[in-house]
Design a protein around this motif. Structure first.
Motif, PDB file in Angstrom:
ATOM      1  N   PRO A  52       3.059 -13.591   6.053  1.00 20.49           N
ATOM      2  CA  PRO A  52       3.127 -12.145   5.840  1.00 20.49           C
ATOM      3  C   PRO A  52       2.779 -11.769   4.400  1.00 20.49           C
ATOM      4  CG  PRO A  52       5.326 -13.065   5.740  1.00 20.49           C
ATOM      5  CD  PRO A  52       4.395 -14.214   6.031  1.00 20.49           C
ATOM      6  N   ASP A  53       2.383 -10.532   4.218  1.00 22.41           N
ATOM      7  CA  ASP A  53       2.096 -10.026   2.877  1.00 22.41           C
ATOM      8  C   ASP A  53       2.257  -8.514   2.887  1.00 22.41           C
ATOM      9  OD1 ASP A  53       1.420 -10.047   0.205  1.00 22.41           O
ATOM     10  OD2 ASP A  53      -0.731 -10.069   0.551  1.00 22.41           O
ATOM     11  N   PHE A  54       2.538  -7.958   1.717  1.00 17.85           N
ATOM     12  CA  PHE A  54       2.694  -6.519   1.558  1.00 17.85           C
ATOM     13  C   PHE A  54       2.024  -6.091   0.269  1.00 17.85           C
ATOM     14  CE2 PHE A  54       5.545  -2.883   0.151  1.00 17.85           C
ATOM     15  CZ  PHE A  54       4.941  -1.944   0.982  1.00 17.85           C
ATOM     16  N   GLN A  55       1.141  -5.113   0.356  1.00 19.25           N
ATOM     17  CA  GLN A  55       0.446  -4.608  -0.822  1.00 19.25           C
ATOM     18  C   GLN A  55       0.557  -3.091  -0.849  1.00 19.25           C
ATOM     19  OE1 GLN A  55      -3.540  -6.143  -1.233  1.00 19.25           O
ATOM     20  NE2 GLN A  55      -2.942  -8.217  -0.646  1.00 19.25           N
ATOM     21  N   LYS A  56       1.023  -2.565  -1.972  1.00 16.76           N
ATOM     22  CA  LYS A  56       1.249  -1.135  -2.116  1.00 16.76           C
ATOM     23  C   LYS A  56       0.095  -0.472  -2.853  1.00 16.76           C
ATOM     24  CE  LYS A  56       5.379   0.310  -2.898  1.00 16.76           C
ATOM     25  NZ  LYS A  56       6.713   0.602  -3.506  1.00 16.76           N
ATOM     26  N   ASP A  57      -0.159   0.766  -2.488  1.00 13.44           N
ATOM     27  CA  ASP A  57      -1.133   1.610  -3.178  1.00 13.44           C
ATOM     28  C   ASP A  57      -2.506   0.952  -3.269  1.00 13.44           C
ATOM     29  OD1 ASP A  57       0.734   3.683  -3.629  1.00 13.44           O
ATOM     30  OD2 ASP A  57       1.505   2.627  -5.381  1.00 13.44           O
ATOM     31  N   VAL A  58      -2.968   0.449  -2.162  1.00 10.37           N
ATOM     32  CA  VAL A  58      -4.307  -0.139  -2.092  1.00 10.37           C
ATOM     33  C   VAL A  58      -5.322   0.984  -1.875  1.00 10.37           C
ATOM     34  CG1 VAL A  58      -5.829  -1.730  -0.862  1.00 10.37           C
ATOM     35  CG2 VAL A  58      -3.402  -2.291  -1.162  1.00 10.37           C
ATOM     36  N   GLN A  59      -6.293   1.077  -2.776  1.00  8.01           N
ATOM     37  CA  GLN A  59      -7.292   2.125  -2.631  1.00  8.01           C
ATOM     38  C   GLN A  59      -8.300   1.731  -1.564  1.00  8.01           C
ATOM     39  OE1 GLN A  59      -9.215   3.336  -6.241  1.00  8.01           O
ATOM     40  NE2 GLN A  59     -10.392   4.956  -5.251  1.00  8.01           N
ATOM     41  N   GLY A 100     -11.351   3.783   0.152  1.00  7.73           N
ATOM     42  CA  GLY A 100     -12.079   5.044   0.175  1.00  7.73           C
ATOM     43  C   GLY A 100     -11.456   6.025  -0.801  1.00  7.73           C
ATOM     44  N   TYR A 101     -11.146   7.234  -0.295  1.00 11.48           N
ATOM     45  CA  TYR A 101     -10.555   8.266  -1.143  1.00 11.48           C
ATOM     46  C   TYR A 101      -9.029   8.221  -1.161  1.00 11.48           C
ATOM     47  CZ  TYR A 101     -15.202  10.383  -1.107  1.00 11.48           C
ATOM     48  OH  TYR A 101     -16.545  10.613  -1.249  1.00 11.48           O
ATOM     49  N   TRP A 102      -8.430   7.317  -0.385  1.00 12.11           N
ATOM     50  CA  TRP A 102      -6.987   7.321  -0.220  1.00 12.11           C
ATOM     51  C   TRP A 102      -6.371   5.995  -0.629  1.00 12.11           C
ATOM     52  CZ3 TRP A 102      -6.093  12.238   0.776  1.00 12.11           C
ATOM     53  CH2 TRP A 102      -7.050  12.956   1.477  1.00 12.11           C
ATOM     54  N   ASN A 103      -5.066   6.042  -0.906  1.00 11.95           N
ATOM     55  CA  ASN A 103      -4.290   4.841  -1.185  1.00 11.95           C
ATOM     56  C   ASN A 103      -3.341   4.571  -0.021  1.00 11.95           C
ATOM     57  OD1 ASN A 103      -5.589   4.873  -3.611  1.00 11.95           O
ATOM     58  ND2 ASN A 103      -3.748   4.800  -4.876  1.00 11.95           N
ATOM     59  N   TYR A 104      -3.183   3.299   0.323  1.00 11.35           N
ATOM     60  CA  TYR A 104      -2.353   2.918   1.459  1.00 11.35           C
ATOM     61  C   TYR A 104      -1.397   1.792   1.071  1.00 11.35           C
ATOM     62  CZ  TYR A 104      -5.949   5.377   4.168  1.00 11.35           C
ATOM     63  OH  TYR A 104      -6.819   6.316   4.655  1.00 11.35           O
ATOM     64  N   ASP A 105      -0.256   1.770   1.760  1.00 10.82           N
ATOM     65  CA  ASP A 105       0.640   0.612   1.713  1.00 10.82           C
ATOM     66  C   ASP A 105       0.329  -0.234   2.943  1.00 10.82           C
ATOM     67  OD1 ASP A 105       1.697   1.770  -0.502  1.00 10.82           O
ATOM     68  OD2 ASP A 105       3.684   2.160   0.355  1.00 10.82           O
ATOM     69  N   SER A 165      -0.901  -0.042   8.364  1.00 12.01           N
ATOM     70  CA  SER A 165      -0.553   0.741   7.179  1.00 12.01           C
ATOM     71  C   SER A 165       0.665   1.602   7.447  1.00 12.01           C
ATOM     72  CB  SER A 165      -1.731   1.628   6.753  1.00 12.01           C
ATOM     73  OG  SER A 165      -2.074   2.532   7.784  1.00 12.01           O
ATOM     74  N   LEU A 166       1.350   1.959   6.376  1.00 11.11           N
ATOM     75  CA  LEU A 166       2.532   2.809   6.460  1.00 11.11           C
ATOM     76  C   LEU A 166       2.107   4.249   6.190  1.00 11.11           C
ATOM     77  CD1 LEU A 166       5.642   2.858   6.735  1.00 11.11           C
ATOM     78  CD2 LEU A 166       5.752   2.669   4.245  1.00 11.11           C
ATOM     79  N   TYR A 167       2.295   5.114   7.182  1.00  8.68           N
ATOM     80  CA  TYR A 167       1.868   6.496   7.056  1.00  8.68           C
ATOM     81  C   TYR A 167       2.742   7.261   6.052  1.00  8.68           C
ATOM     82  CZ  TYR A 167      -1.031   5.706  11.168  1.00  8.68           C
ATOM     83  OH  TYR A 167      -1.967   5.218  12.049  1.00  8.68           O
ATOM     84  N   ASP A 168       2.164   8.310   5.477  1.00  2.00           N
ATOM     85  CA  ASP A 168       2.863   9.090   4.462  1.00  2.00           C
ATOM     86  C   ASP A 168       4.171   9.676   4.988  1.00  2.00           C
ATOM     87  OD1 ASP A 168       0.924   8.573   2.594  1.00  2.00           O
ATOM     88  OD2 ASP A 168      -0.164  10.451   2.893  1.00  2.00           O
ATOM     89  N   THR A 169       4.197  10.056   6.270  1.00  5.21           N
ATOM     90  CA  THR A 169       5.420  10.611   6.849  1.00  5.21           C
ATOM     91  C   THR A 169       6.587   9.654   6.714  1.00  5.21           C
ATOM     92  OG1 THR A 169       4.139  11.873   8.474  1.00  5.21           O
ATOM     93  CG2 THR A 169       6.479  11.518   8.958  1.00  5.21           C
TER      94      THR A 169
END
Length: 228
Positions: free
Chosen positions: A131-138, A140-145, A199-203
């Protein structure tokens, strides 16, 4: 948010004989958490087979209560990462209920019940996963966890319908979010590796921040379910 769940010795003459005792499979909830995301209430749990035989995760009930202990709503559909647990194996399960706006404000407590039974009709095969977890990966135009699970097929056969369950955790092993990914009808060749990603949605991120919870790592379960 509160939580709630639910020798005899025989001597004969001067000789005592020990008789081995084999217990059935037994499900034990070793961690559980409850979150409200928008108009949905989720219960997440880590369950382990503490018995001596395989056990199938059979059913679950999620009940949600107000401050007076009155039932607001309930659900009886349970989702699990793998159906069968061998002795000492664990996995994650989730249940959810939908709420209207007035009910969201009333929620004060919950109860999660998970039951299992012996079942020889199904087989769950487990695979090692990184397993792995990476936060604020850019991207395109957005960042994702992003939550990752890298699975290597170490068998000598092609594995089809591989599924990976991903559990997002904090430093105290609280379950913040559960998600899954699959390769239905696609095979992983012997010696090959596949990395699953969700990915973890903003909600969800915003809801967890309101609870003061911070994700730090991911646990993963890789498996296939098959009918015997």
């Amino acid at each position: 948010m509160k939580k709630a769940l639910g020798l005899a010795l025989t001597a004969a003459m001067l000789v005592s004989q020990a008789v081995p005792c084999f217990a059935a499979g037994k499900l034990e909830v070793t961690q559980e958490n409850f979150h409200i995301f928008g108009n949905y209430a989720y219960a997440y749990a880590r369950v382990e087979n503490t018995g001596d035989r395989p056990i199938k995760i059979q059913a679950g009930i999620l009940e949600v209560f107000d401050a007076e202990g009155e039932n607001i709503t309930s659900a009886d559909y349970i989702n699990s990462f793998g159906s069968i647990l061998q002795p000492e194996e664990y996995t994650y399960v989730s249940m959810y209920v939908s709420l209207d706006d007035s009910q969201v404000a009333e929620v004060d407590d919950y109860m999660l019940t998970v039951t299992g039974k012996s079942d020889l009709d199904y087989t769950t095969t487990r695979f090692a996963v990184e397993p792995d977890f990476q936060k604020d990966v850019q991207d395109g135009y957005w960042n994702y966890d992003y939550m990752y699970g890298k699975v290597t097929n170490e068998t000598d056969e092609t594995v089809y319908n591989m599924q990976v369950g991903l559990a997002l955790l904090d430093d105290e092993e609280n379950i913040l979010y559960l998600d899954s990914s699959s390769l239905y009808n696609y095979g992983i060749e012997p010696g090959s590796a596949v990395t699953y990603r969700t990915s973890l949605y903003d909600t969800y991120k915003e809801a967890l921040e309101k609870e003061g919870l911070t994700a730090t790592h991911v646990d993963a379960v890789a498996y296939t379910d098959s009918y015997n």
